[in-house]
Design an enzyme around this catalytic site. Structure first.
Site, PDB file in Angstrom:
ATOM      1  N   ASP A  12       1.470   0.118   2.459  1.00 19.81           N
ATOM      2  CA  ASP A  12       0.768  -0.938   1.718  1.00 19.81           C
ATOM      3  C   ASP A  12       1.151  -2.339   2.181  1.00 19.81           C
ATOM      4  O   ASP A  12       1.142  -3.287   1.401  1.00 19.81           O
ATOM      5  CB  ASP A  12       1.030  -0.801   0.208  1.00 19.81           C
ATOM      6  CG  ASP A  12       0.692   0.577  -0.316  1.00 19.81           C
ATOM      7  OD1 ASP A  12      -0.475   0.979  -0.183  1.00 19.81           O
ATOM      8  OD2 ASP A  12       1.589   1.260  -0.830  1.00 19.81           O
ATOM      9  N   LYS A  15      -1.878  -3.327   6.683  1.00 20.78           N
ATOM     10  CA  LYS A  15      -2.238  -2.912   8.045  1.00 20.78           C
ATOM     11  C   LYS A  15      -3.742  -2.933   8.266  1.00 20.78           C
ATOM     12  O   LYS A  15      -4.220  -3.218   9.361  1.00 20.78           O
ATOM     13  CB  LYS A  15      -1.696  -1.509   8.319  1.00 20.78           C
ATOM     14  CG  LYS A  15      -0.193  -1.392   8.219  1.00 20.78           C
ATOM     15  CD  LYS A  15       0.291   0.020   8.483  1.00 20.78           C
ATOM     16  CE  LYS A  15      -0.153   1.018   7.431  1.00 20.78           C
ATOM     17  NZ  LYS A  15       0.397   0.722   6.072  1.00 20.78           N
ATOM     18  N   ASN A  37      -5.014  10.950   2.022  1.00 19.86           N
ATOM     19  CA  ASN A  37      -3.925  10.412   1.207  1.00 19.86           C
ATOM     20  C   ASN A  37      -3.651   8.947   1.497  1.00 19.86           C
ATOM     21  O   ASN A  37      -2.690   8.383   0.970  1.00 19.86           O
ATOM     22  CB  ASN A  37      -2.646  11.223   1.444  1.00 19.86           C
ATOM     23  CG  ASN A  37      -2.211  11.212   2.906  1.00 19.86           C
ATOM     24  OD1 ASN A  37      -3.034  11.043   3.807  1.00 19.86           O
ATOM     25  ND2 ASN A  37      -0.931  11.417   3.151  1.00 19.86           N
ATOM     26  N   GLY A  39      -5.190   4.783   2.231  1.00 18.96           N
ATOM     27  CA  GLY A  39      -6.293   3.888   1.938  1.00 18.96           C
ATOM     28  C   GLY A  39      -6.035   2.495   2.483  1.00 18.96           C
ATOM     29  O   GLY A  39      -4.928   1.967   2.346  1.00 18.96           O
ATOM     30  N   HIS A  40      -7.029   1.920   3.137  1.00 18.50           N
ATOM     31  CA  HIS A  40      -6.957   0.544   3.622  1.00 18.50           C
ATOM     32  C   HIS A  40      -8.102  -0.253   3.017  1.00 18.50           C
ATOM     33  O   HIS A  40      -9.229   0.236   2.932  1.00 18.50           O
ATOM     34  CB  HIS A  40      -7.037   0.497   5.156  1.00 18.50           C
ATOM     35  CG  HIS A  40      -5.762   0.885   5.825  1.00 18.50           C
ATOM     36  ND1 HIS A  40      -5.660   1.100   7.187  1.00 18.50           N
ATOM     37  CD2 HIS A  40      -4.523   1.095   5.332  1.00 18.50           C
ATOM     38  CE1 HIS A  40      -4.415   1.425   7.484  1.00 18.50           C
ATOM     39  NE2 HIS A  40      -3.711   1.438   6.378  1.00 18.50           N
ATOM     40  N   GLN A 240      -0.175   5.119   7.810  1.00 13.40           N
ATOM     41  CA  GLN A 240       0.963   5.018   6.901  1.00 13.40           C
ATOM     42  C   GLN A 240       2.032   4.169   7.581  1.00 13.40           C
ATOM     43  O   GLN A 240       1.675   3.315   8.372  1.00 13.40           O
ATOM     44  CB  GLN A 240       1.430   6.421   6.495  1.00 13.40           C
ATOM     45  CG  GLN A 240       0.370   7.125   5.627  1.00 13.40           C
ATOM     46  CD  GLN A 240       0.702   8.546   5.279  1.00 13.40           C
ATOM     47  OE1 GLN A 240       0.844   9.381   6.167  1.00 13.40           O
ATOM     48  NE2 GLN A 240       0.833   8.836   3.999  1.00 13.40           N
ATOM     49  N   THR A 255       6.028  11.086   4.226  1.00  8.71           N
ATOM     50  CA  THR A 255       4.812  11.855   4.409  1.00  8.71           C
ATOM     51  C   THR A 255       5.129  13.065   5.294  1.00  8.71           C
ATOM     52  O   THR A 255       6.261  13.233   5.751  1.00  8.71           O
ATOM     53  CB  THR A 255       3.705  10.987   5.029  1.00  8.71           C
ATOM     54  OG1 THR A 255       2.476  11.718   5.042  1.00  8.71           O
ATOM     55  CG2 THR A 255       4.057  10.559   6.443  1.00  8.71           C
ATOM     56  N   GLY A 434      -3.853 -14.598   1.853  1.00  9.44           N
ATOM     57  CA  GLY A 434      -4.923 -14.193   0.951  1.00  9.44           C
ATOM     58  C   GLY A 434      -5.519 -12.891   1.434  1.00  9.44           C
ATOM     59  O   GLY A 434      -5.222 -12.414   2.538  1.00  9.44           O
TER      60      GLY A 434
END
Length: 470
Positions: A12, A15, A37, A39-40, A240, A255, A434
């Site tokens: 998180d 990336k 598993n 999310g971006h 990840q 993971t 931002g």
């Protein structure tokens, strides 16, 4: 030179944003591991786009590639592709025919194994955390059990979905095996559906999904070799992060795949002799979803500030992320192992408004102080962070800062950034201020991502080979 984008913390970091920026000059964007598993989120052109199995670089028109190191949930992937098309995005997709398939029984096994690990994550040296017991905080998307089957050599790959006889024969053995594991070992109630009906349903549903995805299946290793031979620029999107890598992360709170830069060669069939550049991404503080060590975790008003301003909720799980101060030894280990010389730092704006901010410079373990990230669970459990405090900075017009450049950064924020760069021995190449693509401040004299020529494709094709809109 191909570019690998790697998160330097526990996930998180942002990336997806820098993958999107990198793909402005890329022919292809490649995921080399992970599955449903991850999310971006990318905010561009006034819209928020969320990606789960599809690489974030498709917003720039790059060919999306899922390597053999990925695990695919084909039904969910088709739904994601449909949603992206409904949003007006064209996705030119390649999927390795060697990638393994997640079935519903993997999801059931994932949930059952997480329950088996325990009902609460223990956090003291005397209990589970020191010994690696307790919940891992898995997303329960079936990724780990799918990889268990892969290692056990009983899994099914994307190409197997195209042979109905093979698919039925393999599922006829696997479904009873999984039912026995769930019921007799993991204590799950017996499935109400007869095994034969479950097998029929899986053959029909996943066979159909495989046929729909068949035009996208290919030999990814060969596809990428040809792209490089044609002089095309390739970006490898770390789905990840280093802290979650199966080999080098905070095991067992990791993971099930190789999320560091080394995973590229295994997960795509790319030669380790290939010339890579590794770009690190780190958040200006640390976050963690689910279990695992977060040695400088904060709570109360500071945690609420970071979670609210940083929108710290998991893209896939929706869970509130745990938050803590920037951990120098953790990030330094990633920098050293991955060979990172340039780092992008995100969420500087989120820290604005705090009276002071802190950085972890080391840990006190027993009677000694170390600046090396502990690898042993008892040491992690016993570690107390050593903090260095910095003056905070006021909130400001961050879009204006992004437009005006480095000189517009608040002085205290620039001091914080410079300290991190010196302590890590890297160049901070860019700072995120931002969520939007344009909310990025480029630092230094060299371009963040050197543009690479993208030759036109040869000939005219249709379907998944269709020429991308640029």
């Amino acid at each position: 030179m191909d570019l690998i984008i790697v998160g330097c913390q526990a996930g998180d970091e942002g990336k997806g944003k820098f993958t999107d920026i990198a793909c402005a000059s890329a022919y292809a964007v490649v995921r080399y591991q992970a599955g449903p598993n991850t999310g971006h989120t990318v905010v561009a052109d006034g819209a928020e786009h969320r990606f789960v199995q599809v690489p974030a670089g498709v917003l720039r028109g790059a060919v999306a590639v899922l390597g053999n190191g990925c695990v695919i949930e084909p039904v969910a992937l088709l739904a994601e592709l449909s949603a992206l098309r409904a949003a007006g995005l064209r996705v030119d997709l390649r999927i390795s025919e060697l990638a393994h398939v997640i079935f519903p029984y993997h999801v059931e096994q994932d949930a059952a194994e997480e329950d088996w690990r325990g009902t609460e994550l223990a956090t003291t040296a005397a209990t589970g955390f020191a010994h690696g017991t307790g919940r891992l905080g898995t997303t329960v998307r079936g990724v780990g059990p799918c990889r268990e089957d892969k290692a056990a050599r009983i899994g099914l790959r994307m190409a197997d979905l195209l042979d109905e006889n093979l698919l039925r024969a393999r599922l006829s053995r696997l479904v009873p095996l999984k039912r026995g594991l769930l019921e007799r070992v993991l204590g799950r109630p017996a499935a109400p559906e007869p095994a034969g009906e479950e097998i029929d349903r899986l053959v029909a549903r996943y066979g159909a999904a495989g046929r729909r995805l068949e035009p996208h299946l290919c030999d990814v290793s060969r596809f990428l070799r040809q792209a490089r031979a044609d002089g095309r620029h390739i970006v490898y999107e770390g789905a990840q992060s280093f802290g979650l890598d199966l080999e080098h992360g905070t095991y067992p709170y990791v993971t099930s795949g190789y999320s560091g830069a080394g995973g590229v060669t295994v997960g795509t069939g790319t030669s380790p002799a290939q010339d890579f550049s590794v770009l690190g991404v780190a958040k200006a503080y640390t976050v963690q979803v689910g279990g695992g060590p977060l040695l400088a975790e904060v709570d109360g008003a500071v945690a609420d500030h970071l979670v609210t301003r940083g929108r710290e909720w998991g893209t896939v799980t929706g869970r509130r992320r745990r938050v803590g101060w920037f951990d120098l030894p953790m990030v330094r280990r990633a920098v050293e192992v991955e060979g990172i010389r340039r780092l992008c730092l995100t969420n500087i704006d989120v820290l604005a408004g705090l009276a002071e901010v802190s950085v972890v410079t080391g840990y006190r373990i027993g009677g000694r102080v170390t600046d090396t990230f502990p690898s042993r669970l008892p040491d992690l459990a016993a570690a107390t962070p050593v903090l260095r405090r910095f003056d905070g900075w006021a909130d400001t017009d961050w879009p204006s800062v992004a437009r005006r450049g480095p000189a517009a950064l608040p002085g205290a924020a620039r001091h914080y950034i410079d300290h991190l760069a010196d302590a890590l021995g890297v160049e901070i190449a860019a700072v995120g201020v931002g969520p939007r693509r344009e909310d990025t401040v480029l630092l230094g004299d060299t371009p963040l991502l050197a543009p690479a020529a993208t030759p036109p494709r040869h000939g005219t094709t249709t379907g998944p080979e269709a020429t991308r809109a640029r």
